[in-house]
Design a protein around this motif. Sequence first.
Motif, PDB file in Angstrom:
ATOM      1  N   LEU A 133       1.104   5.031   0.194  1.00 45.87           N
ATOM      2  CA  LEU A 133       0.514   6.348   0.462  1.00 45.87           C
ATOM      3  C   LEU A 133       1.614   7.348   0.831  1.00 45.87           C
ATOM      4  O   LEU A 133       1.725   8.418   0.237  1.00 45.87           O
ATOM      5  CB  LEU A 133      -0.520   6.249   1.596  1.00 45.87           C
ATOM      6  CG  LEU A 133      -1.194   7.563   1.996  1.00 45.87           C
ATOM      7  CD1 LEU A 133      -2.033   8.121   0.846  1.00 45.87           C
ATOM      8  CD2 LEU A 133      -2.080   7.371   3.237  1.00 45.87           C
ATOM      9  N   THR A 134       2.450   6.986   1.821  1.00 44.49           N
ATOM     10  CA  THR A 134       3.465   7.912   2.352  1.00 44.49           C
ATOM     11  C   THR A 134       4.523   8.228   1.290  1.00 44.49           C
ATOM     12  O   THR A 134       4.960   7.352   0.546  1.00 44.49           O
ATOM     13  CB  THR A 134       4.157   7.255   3.571  1.00 44.49           C
ATOM     14  OG1 THR A 134       3.146   6.897   4.508  1.00 44.49           O
ATOM     15  CG2 THR A 134       5.163   8.190   4.214  1.00 44.49           C
ATOM     16  N   THR A 151       0.655   8.876  13.580  1.00 48.85           N
ATOM     17  CA  THR A 151       1.448   8.891  14.816  1.00 48.85           C
ATOM     18  C   THR A 151       0.512   9.061  16.009  1.00 48.85           C
ATOM     19  O   THR A 151      -0.642   9.487  15.870  1.00 48.85           O
ATOM     20  CB  THR A 151       2.469  10.053  14.818  1.00 48.85           C
ATOM     21  OG1 THR A 151       1.744  11.291  14.862  1.00 48.85           O
ATOM     22  CG2 THR A 151       3.373  10.040  13.589  1.00 48.85           C
ATOM     23  N   GLY A 156       4.227  12.534   5.097  1.00 46.55           N
ATOM     24  CA  GLY A 156       3.887  11.396   5.945  1.00 46.55           C
ATOM     25  C   GLY A 156       2.567  11.630   6.641  1.00 46.55           C
ATOM     26  O   GLY A 156       1.527  11.133   6.216  1.00 46.55           O
ATOM     27  N   SER A 157       2.582  12.451   7.695  1.00 47.17           N
ATOM     28  CA  SER A 157       1.342  12.719   8.435  1.00 47.17           C
ATOM     29  C   SER A 157       0.323  13.457   7.584  1.00 47.17           C
ATOM     30  O   SER A 157      -0.875  13.389   7.850  1.00 47.17           O
ATOM     31  CB  SER A 157       1.650  13.559   9.682  1.00 47.17           C
ATOM     32  OG  SER A 157       2.486  12.834  10.551  1.00 47.17           O
ATOM     33  N   THR A 177       5.629  -1.096   3.494  1.00 44.26           N
ATOM     34  CA  THR A 177       5.746  -2.477   3.969  1.00 44.26           C
ATOM     35  C   THR A 177       5.478  -3.433   2.798  1.00 44.26           C
ATOM     36  O   THR A 177       4.471  -3.300   2.096  1.00 44.26           O
ATOM     37  CB  THR A 177       4.736  -2.729   5.113  1.00 44.26           C
ATOM     38  OG1 THR A 177       5.023  -1.814   6.161  1.00 44.26           O
ATOM     39  CG2 THR A 177       4.812  -4.165   5.626  1.00 44.26           C
ATOM     40  N   PHE A 182       0.856  -1.189   0.000  1.00 40.79           N
ATOM     41  CA  PHE A 182       0.000   0.000   0.000  1.00 40.79           C
ATOM     42  C   PHE A 182       0.890   1.236   0.000  1.00 40.79           C
ATOM     43  O   PHE A 182       1.639   1.458   0.963  1.00 40.79           O
ATOM     44  CB  PHE A 182      -0.845  -0.046   1.273  1.00 40.79           C
ATOM     45  CG  PHE A 182      -1.758   1.123   1.540  1.00 40.79           C
ATOM     46  CD1 PHE A 182      -3.051   1.142   1.058  1.00 40.79           C
ATOM     47  CD2 PHE A 182      -1.329   2.185   2.338  1.00 40.79           C
ATOM     48  CE1 PHE A 182      -3.925   2.196   1.350  1.00 40.79           C
ATOM     49  CE2 PHE A 182      -2.187   3.246   2.635  1.00 40.79           C
ATOM     50  CZ  PHE A 182      -3.492   3.249   2.141  1.00 40.79           C
ATOM     51  N   TRP A 199       8.799   4.060   2.791  1.00 41.99           N
ATOM     52  CA  TRP A 199       8.374   3.349   3.993  1.00 41.99           C
ATOM     53  C   TRP A 199       7.243   2.368   3.684  1.00 41.99           C
ATOM     54  O   TRP A 199       6.314   2.246   4.483  1.00 41.99           O
ATOM     55  CB  TRP A 199       7.893   4.330   5.087  1.00 41.99           C
ATOM     56  CG  TRP A 199       8.959   5.216   5.612  1.00 41.99           C
ATOM     57  CD1 TRP A 199       9.069   6.555   5.401  1.00 41.99           C
ATOM     58  CD2 TRP A 199      10.068   4.841   6.444  1.00 41.99           C
ATOM     59  NE1 TRP A 199      10.188   7.031   6.040  1.00 41.99           N
ATOM     60  CE2 TRP A 199      10.804   6.004   6.690  1.00 41.99           C
ATOM     61  CE3 TRP A 199      10.504   3.620   6.987  1.00 41.99           C
ATOM     62  CZ2 TRP A 199      11.964   6.002   7.467  1.00 41.99           C
ATOM     63  CZ3 TRP A 199      11.643   3.621   7.759  1.00 41.99           C
ATOM     64  CH2 TRP A 199      12.362   4.801   7.994  1.00 41.99           C
TER      65      TRP A 199
HETATM   66  P1  FAD Z   1       6.108  13.256   9.934  1.00 36.87           P
HETATM   67  O1  FAD Z   1       4.756  13.398   9.360  1.00 36.87           O
HETATM   68  O2  FAD Z   1       7.217  14.033   9.307  1.00 36.87           O
HETATM   69  O3  FAD Z   1       6.034  13.614  11.493  1.00 36.87           O
HETATM   70  C1  FAD Z   1       7.207  13.906  12.279  1.00 36.87           C
HETATM   71  C2  FAD Z   1       6.720  14.309  13.673  1.00 36.87           C
HETATM   72  O4  FAD Z   1       5.929  15.509  13.568  1.00 36.87           O
HETATM   73  C3  FAD Z   1       5.823  13.269  14.336  1.00 36.87           C
HETATM   74  O5  FAD Z   1       6.100  13.253  15.711  1.00 36.87           O
HETATM   75  C4  FAD Z   1       4.421  13.806  14.094  1.00 36.87           C
HETATM   76  O6  FAD Z   1       3.497  13.367  15.093  1.00 36.87           O
HETATM   77  C5  FAD Z   1       4.670  15.305  14.182  1.00 36.87           C
HETATM   78  N1  FAD Z   1       3.639  16.075  13.465  1.00 36.87           N
HETATM   79  C6  FAD Z   1       3.347  16.068  12.134  1.00 36.87           C
HETATM   80  N2  FAD Z   1       2.326  16.890  11.865  1.00 36.87           N
HETATM   81  C7  FAD Z   1       1.946  17.428  13.049  1.00 36.87           C
HETATM   82  C8  FAD Z   1       0.915  18.335  13.447  1.00 36.87           C
HETATM   83  N3  FAD Z   1       0.053  18.858  12.556  1.00 36.87           N
HETATM   84  N4  FAD Z   1       0.828  18.663  14.755  1.00 36.87           N
HETATM   85  C9  FAD Z   1       1.672  18.126  15.669  1.00 36.87           C
HETATM   86  N5  FAD Z   1       2.655  17.253  15.357  1.00 36.87           N
HETATM   87  C10 FAD Z   1       2.785  16.916  14.066  1.00 36.87           C
HETATM   88  N6  FAD Z   1       3.314   4.206   4.832  1.00 36.87           N
HETATM   89  C11 FAD Z   1       2.593   3.702   3.787  1.00 36.87           C
HETATM   90  O7  FAD Z   1       1.988   4.435   3.007  1.00 36.87           O
HETATM   91  N7  FAD Z   1       2.546   2.353   3.582  1.00 36.87           N
HETATM   92  C12 FAD Z   1       3.188   1.467   4.380  1.00 36.87           C
HETATM   93  O8  FAD Z   1       3.097   0.241   4.168  1.00 36.87           O
HETATM   94  C13 FAD Z   1       3.955   1.980   5.475  1.00 36.87           C
HETATM   95  N8  FAD Z   1       4.680   1.129   6.249  1.00 36.87           N
HETATM   96  C14 FAD Z   1       5.526   1.632   7.204  1.00 36.87           C
HETATM   97  C15 FAD Z   1       6.395   0.771   7.875  1.00 36.87           C
HETATM   98  C16 FAD Z   1       7.287   1.273   8.813  1.00 36.87           C
HETATM   99  C17 FAD Z   1       8.248   0.347   9.492  1.00 36.87           C
HETATM  100  C18 FAD Z   1       7.271   2.662   9.128  1.00 36.87           C
HETATM  101  C19 FAD Z   1       8.186   3.216  10.176  1.00 36.87           C
HETATM  102  C20 FAD Z   1       6.425   3.525   8.448  1.00 36.87           C
HETATM  103  C21 FAD Z   1       5.556   3.025   7.465  1.00 36.87           C
HETATM  104  N9  FAD Z   1       4.746   3.891   6.713  1.00 36.87           N
HETATM  105  C22 FAD Z   1       3.994   3.390   5.668  1.00 36.87           C
HETATM  106  C23 FAD Z   1       4.853   5.343   6.874  1.00 36.87           C
HETATM  107  C24 FAD Z   1       4.127   5.900   8.084  1.00 36.87           C
HETATM  108  O9  FAD Z   1       2.745   5.891   7.898  1.00 36.87           O
HETATM  109  C25 FAD Z   1       4.647   7.332   8.344  1.00 36.87           C
HETATM  110  O10 FAD Z   1       5.967   7.193   8.829  1.00 36.87           O
HETATM  111  C26 FAD Z   1       3.776   8.084   9.321  1.00 36.87           C
HETATM  112  O11 FAD Z   1       2.521   8.397   8.748  1.00 36.87           O
HETATM  113  C27 FAD Z   1       4.444   9.386   9.814  1.00 36.87           C
HETATM  114  O12 FAD Z   1       4.967  10.130   8.765  1.00 36.87           O
HETATM  115  P2  FAD Z   1       6.489  10.663   8.834  1.00 36.87           P
HETATM  116  O13 FAD Z   1       7.358   9.539   9.238  1.00 36.87           O
HETATM  117  O14 FAD Z   1       6.761  11.341   7.536  1.00 36.87           O
HETATM  118  O15 FAD Z   1       6.505  11.712  10.011  1.00 36.87           O
END
Ligand code: FAD
Length: 405
Positions: free
Chosen positions: A152-153, A386, A158-159, A185, A150, A183
């Motif tokens: 998306l990210t 998160t 990410g968020s 899976t 899947f 990222w």
């Molecule tokens: P960021 O969005 O950059 O966030 C960094 C920090 O900022 C976090 O603490 C967050 O809480 C905080 N933050 C962000 N926005 C705000 C806000 N508005 N207010 C307050 N705090 C905020 N994704 C897929 O699409 N498919 C997958 O199969 C998949 N598998 C994964 C497997 C693993 C092992 C991991 C680690 C991640 C995977 N992901 C996958 C991605 C995952 O969904 C993202 O890592 C997650 O959504 C967070 O995005 P980011 O890492 O870019 O963090």
Amino acid sequence: MAPNGKNNSMNGSATTKVANNPFDYYNVDALFAHEEKMVRDTVRDFVDAEVLPIIEKHYEAGTFPPHLAKKMADLGVFGITLPQEYGCAGASYTSYGLAMQELERGDSALRSFASVQSSLVMYPIYAYGSEAHRMKWLPKLATADAIGCFGLTEPDHGSNPNGMITTAKKSDGGFLLNGAKMWITNGTVADVAVVWAKLDGVVRGFLVEKGTKGFTAPEMKGKHSLRASVTSELVFQDCEIPEENMLPNVQGLKGPLGCLTQARYGIAWGAIGAAMACYESSLAYAKTRIQFGKPIGGFQLIQEKLVWMLNEITKAQLMAERLGKLKDAGESTPQHVSMAKRNNVWMALEIARIAREVHGANGILGEYPIMRHAANLESVKTYEGTHDIHTLILGSDITGIPAFE
Ligand code: FAD
Ligand code: TGC
């Protein structure tokens, strides 16, 4: 026995009950249907026999045990809630949750595999795909003859997936996909990727098959968490997608977010399994590790830690059980799911950290499951929204004021 010589327990054996089933202090078991307990026990036996003996070796090597995909499929865990006409089990959401709990008691990598296959690949094909998509993919995904992922990210989104820059452009007979996902899976091992991209500014879902021209999925290395899970980039360079590979029945961010609600539900249960593994190991260790001439389980500070763990597991079980009932009745909201994912993953990670303290130096060894679960749970707390994003989802729901804008 109480001082008056009578047994204080209503059923005569409160302490025996804990000893027999260290995880179920409130007899939550009684709230599950017979078939749901059968699913749980089948997956539990599988994890004990096939996963626990080998998982540490794979974690150290940074590999997923590939033979387990077929074995999980044989248990019926992929697409477990989807209809039988597509080769699925048609089971309840509570059964799905209990299966995820048991898989994650083994390792978060197994639950991740099942979450992605079931909730993030089979669910969108079922909910948003054409009948031809369902017939082509669901039976193969249920048996693990095909693996899915899947996307998306993105590296910079990410968020906030709505900011995605991966695009689809109309071309002769289909679409050209350009962009990158990160990222992901199972990306490298997947036969089909459910990829979200913007077509004329609107988020749409596409089925991208392995080997499609312009599509590569290199594995990401160097993870210190979820080491027994494959994580990948997906790269699209003028990747040609046939017109019929677009999911016809959804438009906009609610498409991928709807899948996330399914997967987050499974995680809310799965985290309980990881917490159970850490608690079980801590209880056994505390009873046998001797310091100052007695088992450390006899010291009040260790007892407080064990009680805290069991108390939090019990609360998490009750929350998951109630959420399962709401979901089976079609009455759960995405916000209900956010609350359970947020609470239960936090609880499991706290338990893993406290379990490490109970185990002292031994807690850092691979001989015990503690550090593996603790490290895995750092990812689980981050993916699928998160902890803080779920706080904001709930904050928005109760105040009516979204914090994202
Ligand atoms: P960021 O969005 O950059 O966030 C960094 C920090 O900022 C976090 O603490 C967050 O809480 C905080 N933050 C962000 N926005 C705000 C806000 N508005 N207010 C307050 N705090 C905020 N994704 C897929 O699409 N498919 C997958 O199969 C998949 N598998 C994964 C497997 C693993 C092992 C991991 C680690 C991640 C995977 N992901 C996958 C991605 C995952 O969904 C993202 O890592 C997650 O959504 C967070 O995005 P980011 O890492 O870019 O963090
Ligand atoms: P927002 O305006 O709130 O919503 C857009 C549209 O979507 C609807 N919606 C949902 N629908 C179903 N389920 C949900 N959970 C939904 N949340 C929102 C909403 O009603 C609206 O519909 P409509 O009809 O009005 O268009 O969107 P936003 O851009 O403000 O985003 C809100 C936010 C931040 C909550 C959302 O972007 C979010 O959840 N971000 C977190 C991203 C995330 O979780 N990524 C996960 C990637 S996949 C992954 O991690 C897999 S790990 C797998 C594994 O290995 O186990």
